[in-house]
Design a protein around this motif. Structure first.
Motif, PDB file in Angstrom:
ATOM      1  N   HIS A 136       0.831  -1.206   0.000  1.00 43.02           N
ATOM      2  CA  HIS A 136       0.000   0.000   0.000  1.00 43.02           C
ATOM      3  C   HIS A 136       0.864   1.253   0.000  1.00 43.02           C
ATOM      4  O   HIS A 136       1.879   1.312   0.669  1.00 43.02           O
ATOM      5  CB  HIS A 136      -0.891   0.061   1.255  1.00 43.02           C
ATOM      6  N   THR A 137       0.426   2.238  -0.746  1.00 40.82           N
ATOM      7  CA  THR A 137       1.095   3.533  -0.693  1.00 40.82           C
ATOM      8  C   THR A 137       0.155   4.575  -0.106  1.00 40.82           C
ATOM      9  O   THR A 137       0.526   5.730   0.036  1.00 40.82           O
ATOM     10  CB  THR A 137       1.555   3.981  -2.094  1.00 40.82           C
ATOM     11  N   VAL A 138      -1.061   4.161   0.236  1.00 41.10           N
ATOM     12  CA  VAL A 138      -2.051   5.053   0.827  1.00 41.10           C
ATOM     13  C   VAL A 138      -1.751   5.199   2.313  1.00 41.10           C
ATOM     14  O   VAL A 138      -1.463   4.227   3.001  1.00 41.10           O
ATOM     15  CB  VAL A 138      -3.480   4.495   0.627  1.00 41.10           C
ATOM     16  N   THR A 139      -1.822   6.424   2.795  1.00 44.91           N
ATOM     17  CA  THR A 139      -1.589   6.688   4.217  1.00 44.91           C
ATOM     18  C   THR A 139      -2.916   7.011   4.898  1.00 44.91           C
ATOM     19  O   THR A 139      -3.945   7.207   4.232  1.00 44.91           O
ATOM     20  CB  THR A 139      -0.648   7.883   4.408  1.00 44.91           C
ATOM     21  N   ALA A 140      -2.897   7.106   6.210  1.00 45.57           N
ATOM     22  CA  ALA A 140      -4.093   7.483   6.956  1.00 45.57           C
ATOM     23  C   ALA A 140      -4.584   8.861   6.510  1.00 45.57           C
ATOM     24  O   ALA A 140      -5.787   9.081   6.352  1.00 45.57           O
ATOM     25  CB  ALA A 140      -3.806   7.479   8.458  1.00 45.57           C
ATOM     26  N   ALA A 141      -3.665   9.782   6.264  1.00 45.49           N
ATOM     27  CA  ALA A 141      -4.051  11.125   5.812  1.00 45.49           C
ATOM     28  C   ALA A 141      -4.773  11.056   4.465  1.00 45.49           C
ATOM     29  O   ALA A 141      -5.768  11.755   4.246  1.00 45.49           O
ATOM     30  CB  ALA A 141      -2.825  12.026   5.706  1.00 45.49           C
ATOM     31  N   ASP A 142      -4.287  10.200   3.554  1.00 45.58           N
ATOM     32  CA  ASP A 142      -4.946  10.020   2.257  1.00 45.58           C
ATOM     33  C   ASP A 142      -6.360   9.477   2.434  1.00 45.58           C
ATOM     34  O   ASP A 142      -7.301   9.939   1.781  1.00 45.58           O
ATOM     35  CB  ASP A 142      -4.154   9.054   1.371  1.00 45.58           C
ATOM     36  N   LEU A 143      -6.519   8.496   3.287  1.00 40.18           N
ATOM     37  CA  LEU A 143      -7.816   7.883   3.538  1.00 40.18           C
ATOM     38  C   LEU A 143      -8.801   8.896   4.116  1.00 40.18           C
ATOM     39  O   LEU A 143      -9.944   9.002   3.665  1.00 40.18           O
ATOM     40  CB  LEU A 143      -7.663   6.687   4.473  1.00 40.18           C
ATOM     41  N   ILE A 144      -8.363   9.656   5.097  1.00 38.24           N
ATOM     42  CA  ILE A 144      -9.228  10.666   5.723  1.00 38.24           C
ATOM     43  C   ILE A 144      -9.626  11.732   4.713  1.00 38.24           C
ATOM     44  O   ILE A 144     -10.795  12.127   4.631  1.00 38.24           O
ATOM     45  CB  ILE A 144      -8.522  11.287   6.949  1.00 38.24           C
ATOM     46  N   GLU A 183      -9.857  11.456   1.471  1.00 44.71           N
ATOM     47  CA  GLU A 183     -10.807  10.876   0.522  1.00 44.71           C
ATOM     48  C   GLU A 183     -12.192  10.709   1.149  1.00 44.71           C
ATOM     49  O   GLU A 183     -13.210  10.969   0.506  1.00 44.71           O
ATOM     50  CB  GLU A 183     -10.293   9.530  -0.002  1.00 44.71           C
ATOM     51  N   ARG A 184     -12.250  10.312   2.403  1.00 46.24           N
ATOM     52  CA  ARG A 184     -13.536  10.194   3.089  1.00 46.24           C
ATOM     53  C   ARG A 184     -14.221  11.545   3.190  1.00 46.24           C
ATOM     54  O   ARG A 184     -15.429  11.651   3.002  1.00 46.24           O
ATOM     55  CB  ARG A 184     -13.355   9.580   4.472  1.00 46.24           C
ATOM     56  N   HIS A 185     -13.472  12.572   3.503  1.00 49.78           N
ATOM     57  CA  HIS A 185     -14.043  13.921   3.565  1.00 49.78           C
ATOM     58  C   HIS A 185     -14.535  14.384   2.194  1.00 49.78           C
ATOM     59  O   HIS A 185     -15.584  14.999   2.082  1.00 49.78           O
ATOM     60  CB  HIS A 185     -13.030  14.924   4.135  1.00 49.78           C
ATOM     61  N   ARG A 186     -13.769  14.064   1.170  1.00 50.44           N
ATOM     62  CA  ARG A 186     -14.175  14.435  -0.191  1.00 50.44           C
ATOM     63  C   ARG A 186     -15.473  13.752  -0.568  1.00 50.44           C
ATOM     64  O   ARG A 186     -16.370  14.371  -1.124  1.00 50.44           O
ATOM     65  CB  ARG A 186     -13.059  14.064  -1.174  1.00 50.44           C
TER      66      ARG A 186
END
Length: 100
Positions: A84-92, A94-97
């Motif tokens: 995985h190259t996705v981080t927690a910041a990326d996930l958050i 994207e969820r906000h978006r």
């Protein structure tokens, strides 16, 4: 000679070796102090083993240093098995978006 497990294990091993050499101790000395086999110390110093948290803390205690010094600035990118190259910041983010 076997290759290092990862860039992270190579760096940790180099840092442990540098600490040991700075104190003028042999691998046998720290193996005895940390209550582990000398071949394990050698593998760790060469980056050929991924030491457990218990092992790092044991070695740090034997050398009277903070184990954090050995892992500072290591990143997940230094681990070859990471897919995985996705981080927690990326996930958050994207969820906000998606919630908009």
């Amino acid at each position: 000679m076997s290759e290092p497990q990862s860039e992270a294990s190579r760096i940790v091993g180099e840092r442990i070796r540098a600490t040991r050499l700075k104190l003028g101790l042999s691998q046998e000395d720290i193996a005895d102090l940390a209550e582990m086999h000398v071949t394990n110390v050698g593998k760790i110093e060469r980056g050929q083993a991924n030491p457990t948290l218990s092992t790092l803390v044991s070695l740090a205690g034997a050398l009277n240093v903070d184990a954090a010094e050995w892992i500072v600035n290591l990143t997940a990118a230094m681990l070859p098995e990471r897919t995985h190259t996705v981080t927690a910041a990326d996930l958050i983010r994207e969820r906000h978006r998606l919630a908009r």
